[in-house]
Design an enzyme around this catalytic site. Structure first.
Site, short mmCIF file in Angstrom:
data_model
loop_
_atom_site.label_atom_id
_atom_site.label_comp_id
_atom_site.label_asym_id
_atom_site.label_seq_id
_atom_site.Cartn_x
_atom_site.Cartn_y
_atom_site.Cartn_z
N ALA A 87 0.87 -1.18 0.00
CA ALA A 87 0.00 0.00 0.00
C ALA A 87 0.90 1.23 0.00
O ALA A 87 2.05 1.17 0.47
CB ALA A 87 -0.88 -0.02 1.25
N GLU A 110 -0.67 -9.28 -0.54
CA GLU A 110 -2.10 -9.53 -0.36
C GLU A 110 -2.84 -9.56 -1.70
O GLU A 110 -3.77 -10.34 -1.90
CB GLU A 110 -2.70 -8.47 0.57
CG GLU A 110 -2.16 -8.59 1.99
CD GLU A 110 -2.54 -7.41 2.87
OE1 GLU A 110 -2.09 -6.28 2.58
OE2 GLU A 110 -3.30 -7.62 3.83
#
Ligand code: COA
Length: 263
Positions: free
Chosen positions: A67, A117
């Protein structure tokens, strides 16, 4: 809303869509814009009948390095905090996991944090030698927030998942293969071919069967065994009512190749 993508490239050939996350100067870090574009891209690809499988990869030396830490830091001090950030990312990653056609992560480099992820939300992970996986969020005082605490233990077991989360260590492609995180490790130059070759094998098979198998596997994984088996039976029954199933079984009996029509 514009149809243009700032951070995604798309190539469609031989019924395979290759989506490349293209923010190489930031190692393809996932800001809200990139995640929103992934959402829009997968929605668009779901509606394109000529697309039978998707390969997701990254431009440059990373798959995705996580992220976007600058954006996370800013969002954490904002009024909504990080809950909405996690909810948005999770919703998009679940859309990918539940996509009705095979999604293959072609992991070309760093797959860290949200990048790991994202690879976990894909159905398969084909990995270039030299690529590195990791969930380094605890090094930042965070935890994985896009499904890592749930998908990783289900894939490789709780002990190994917690070790990666506790230490934030990076694991090499070969170690990822040994723990079941990678499906296959290949030379970087062969990453595209290896990923396409698996997609092509899948594309020989009934598209409805692939879609039902994805649902049975991904949604069954979160259910108690009795309910998961009932879900499988439901999907087994559903494919049994398709023309593709009649064609597939008939072709076997007639010793010829099946021609599936997705009906
Ligand atoms: N968020 C935002 N920017 C990121 C990023 C991320 N997750 N990962 C890398 N970048 C940026 C760097 O800030 C740098 O930008 P700059 O050139 O404007 O300074 C650029 O990408 C290149 O990264 P850099 O750190 O210089 O490359 P490196 O080869 O020295 O290190 C990594 C590579 C992957 C080890 C390192 O970038 C890293 O640790 N990234 C963060 C990984 C992480 O914690 N992810 C989980 C986030 S929740």
């Amino acid at each position: 809303m514009s149809d243009a993508f700032e951070f995604l490239l798309l190539d469609v050939s031989d019924r395979i869509a290759t989506v490349t996350i293209n923010r190489p100067d930031k190692l393809n870090a996932l800001n809200a814009r990139v995640i929103g574009e992934l959402d829009r891209m997968f929605a668009a690809l779901a509606a394109r009948d000529e697309v039978g499988a998707v390969i997701l990869t990254g431009a440059g030396r990373a798959f995705v390095a996580g992220a976007d830490i600058a954006e996370i830091a800013e969002a954490a001090s904002g009024p909504a905090g990080l809950s909405t950030v996690a909810a948005f990312g999770s919703r998009v990653f679940t859309r990918i996991e539940r996509f009705n056609k095979p999604v293959i992560a072609a992991v070309n480099g760093f797959a860290l944090g949200g990048g790991c992820e994202l690879a976990l939300a894909c159905h398969l992970r084909i990995v270039a030698k030299g690529a590195k996986f990791g969930l380094p969020e605890t090094k930042l005082g965070l935890i994985p927030g896009y499904g890592g605490t749930q998908r990783l233990p289900r894939l490789i077991g709780q002990g190994r998942a917690l070790q990666l989360i506790f230490t934030g260590e990076m694991v090499e492609a070969e170690a990822a293969l040994a723990m079941g995180l990678a499906n296959q490790v290949v030379d970087p130059a062969g990453l595209v071919d290896a990923s396409r070759s698996i997609a092509k094998e899948a594309l020989k098979n009934g598209p409805l069967a692939l879609a039902h198998a994805i649902t049975a596997v991904t949604q069954g994984a979160g259910l108690p065994m009795d309910e998961a088996l009932a879900l499988e039976a439901e999907h087994f029954g559903a494919v049994g009512r398709t023309a593709d199933m009649r064609e597939g079984t008939q072709a076997f009996l007639e010793k010829r190749s099946a021609t599936f029509r997705g009906a």
